[in-house]
Motif scaffolding. Structure first.
Motif, mmCIF file in Angstrom:
data_model
loop_
_atom_site.group_PDB
_atom_site.id
_atom_site.type_symbol
_atom_site.label_atom_id
_atom_site.label_comp_id
_atom_site.label_asym_id
_atom_site.label_seq_id
_atom_site.Cartn_x
_atom_site.Cartn_y
_atom_site.Cartn_z
ATOM 1 N N PHE A 34 34.013 49.564 29.333
ATOM 2 C CA PHE A 34 33.287 48.912 30.422
ATOM 3 C C PHE A 34 34.261 48.371 31.468
ATOM 4 O O PHE A 34 34.051 48.550 32.679
ATOM 5 N N VAL A 35 35.327 47.735 31.016
ATOM 6 C CA VAL A 35 36.340 47.199 31.926
ATOM 7 C C VAL A 35 36.970 48.334 32.730
ATOM 8 O O VAL A 35 37.158 48.225 33.942
ATOM 9 N N LYS A 36 37.268 49.435 32.057
ATOM 10 C CA LYS A 36 37.857 50.596 32.747
ATOM 11 C C LYS A 36 36.909 51.110 33.828
ATOM 12 O O LYS A 36 37.341 51.460 34.937
ATOM 13 N N GLU A 37 35.626 51.135 33.521
ATOM 14 C CA GLU A 37 34.636 51.582 34.493
ATOM 15 C C GLU A 37 34.641 50.679 35.732
ATOM 16 O O GLU A 37 34.559 51.158 36.862
ATOM 17 N N LEU A 38 34.758 49.371 35.523
ATOM 18 C CA LEU A 38 34.815 48.438 36.651
ATOM 19 C C LEU A 38 36.107 48.603 37.444
ATOM 20 O O LEU A 38 36.099 48.588 38.678
ATOM 21 N N GLU A 39 37.210 48.783 36.740
ATOM 22 C CA GLU A 39 38.497 48.970 37.409
ATOM 23 C C GLU A 39 38.517 50.282 38.192
ATOM 24 O O GLU A 39 39.113 50.362 39.266
ATOM 25 N N ASP A 40 37.843 51.301 37.671
ATOM 26 C CA ASP A 40 37.787 52.597 38.348
ATOM 27 C C ASP A 40 37.052 52.532 39.689
ATOM 28 O O ASP A 40 37.282 53.370 40.567
ATOM 29 N N ILE A 41 36.160 51.546 39.843
ATOM 30 C CA ILE A 41 35.481 51.403 41.137
ATOM 31 C C ILE A 41 36.219 50.396 42.028
ATOM 32 O O ILE A 41 35.706 50.000 43.067
ATOM 33 N N GLY A 42 37.410 49.990 41.595
ATOM 34 C CA GLY A 42 38.269 49.167 42.433
ATOM 35 C C GLY A 42 38.145 47.671 42.262
ATOM 36 O O GLY A 42 38.616 46.914 43.113
ATOM 37 N N LEU A 43 37.538 47.220 41.179
ATOM 38 C CA LEU A 43 37.388 45.784 40.960
ATOM 39 C C LEU A 43 38.537 45.226 40.129
ATOM 40 O O LEU A 43 39.014 45.870 39.202
ATOM 41 N N GLU A 44 38.958 44.029 40.493
ATOM 42 C CA GLU A 44 39.914 43.297 39.662
ATOM 43 C C GLU A 44 39.095 42.587 38.585
ATOM 44 O O GLU A 44 38.111 41.905 38.890
ATOM 45 N N VAL A 45 39.497 42.757 37.323
ATOM 46 C CA VAL A 45 38.700 42.245 36.211
ATOM 47 C C VAL A 45 39.537 41.321 35.334
ATOM 48 O O VAL A 45 40.670 41.641 34.978
ATOM 49 N N ASN A 46 38.952 40.173 34.997
ATOM 50 C CA ASN A 46 39.513 39.256 34.009
ATOM 51 C C ASN A 46 38.522 39.165 32.863
ATOM 52 O O ASN A 46 37.308 39.273 33.080
ATOM 53 N N ILE A 47 39.031 38.932 31.671
ATOM 54 C CA ILE A 47 38.153 38.795 30.496
ATOM 55 C C ILE A 47 38.406 37.437 29.864
ATOM 56 O O ILE A 47 39.546 37.039 29.667
ATOM 57 N N ARG A 48 37.307 36.746 29.571
ATOM 58 C CA ARG A 48 37.403 35.434 28.920
ATOM 59 C C ARG A 48 36.413 35.385 27.760
ATOM 60 O O ARG A 48 35.321 35.937 27.842
#
Length: 140
Positions: free
Chosen positions: A70-84
């Protein structure tokens, strides 16, 4: 424009529609950051320790592994992602995260795999929608 987005992640909900909606929400915004928050209910943590001898750190590791696609999918559309991750009351955990980190909007999914619940807000989604001091985007 929303720069600091909180995505309350529930492993029991479907998040298939979320990347597309986040892409729409952050279109042309290179400053946008999405923080994925998963609150592990205290009862689940207790059961995990008691029956599986898995403590908080191990649960977080497992859940982080499950989130990778899921994180990879978000990063692939250009989003910076943090997980908490945090543990305790889901509602209180989400509201505390909002209070502590100044988010602009909270995004939640309401798509349950059980077909009978598709038209009803989940308990936590309903509570957050009523209590959050910021806009709440509920994605079906």
């Amino acid at each position: 424009m929303y720069n600091n987005i909180l995505l309350a992640y529930d492993f029991d909900n479907s998040f298939h529609n979320v990347p597309k909606e986040l892409a729409n929400l952050t279109a042309n915004n290179t400053q946008a950051t999405v923080t994925i928050l998963n609150v592990i209910p205290e009862i689940d943590l207790q059961k995990s320790v008691r029956y599986d001898n898995k403590h908080y750190e191990e649960l977080v590791e497992e859940k982080a592994d499950q989130l990778r696609p899921f994180v990879k999918e978000l990063e692939d559309i250009g989003l910076e992602v943090n997980i908490r991750f945090t543990a305790g009351s889901i509602k209180q955990g989400i509201l505390k995260e909002i209070e502590d980190n100044g988010y602009d909007i909270i995004v939640m999914s309401n798509k349950r795999p059980k077909p009978g619940l598709k038209d009803v807000l989940g308990n936590v989604t309903h509570k957050i929608a009523n209590a959050a001091p910021i806009p709440v985007l509920i994605i079906k």
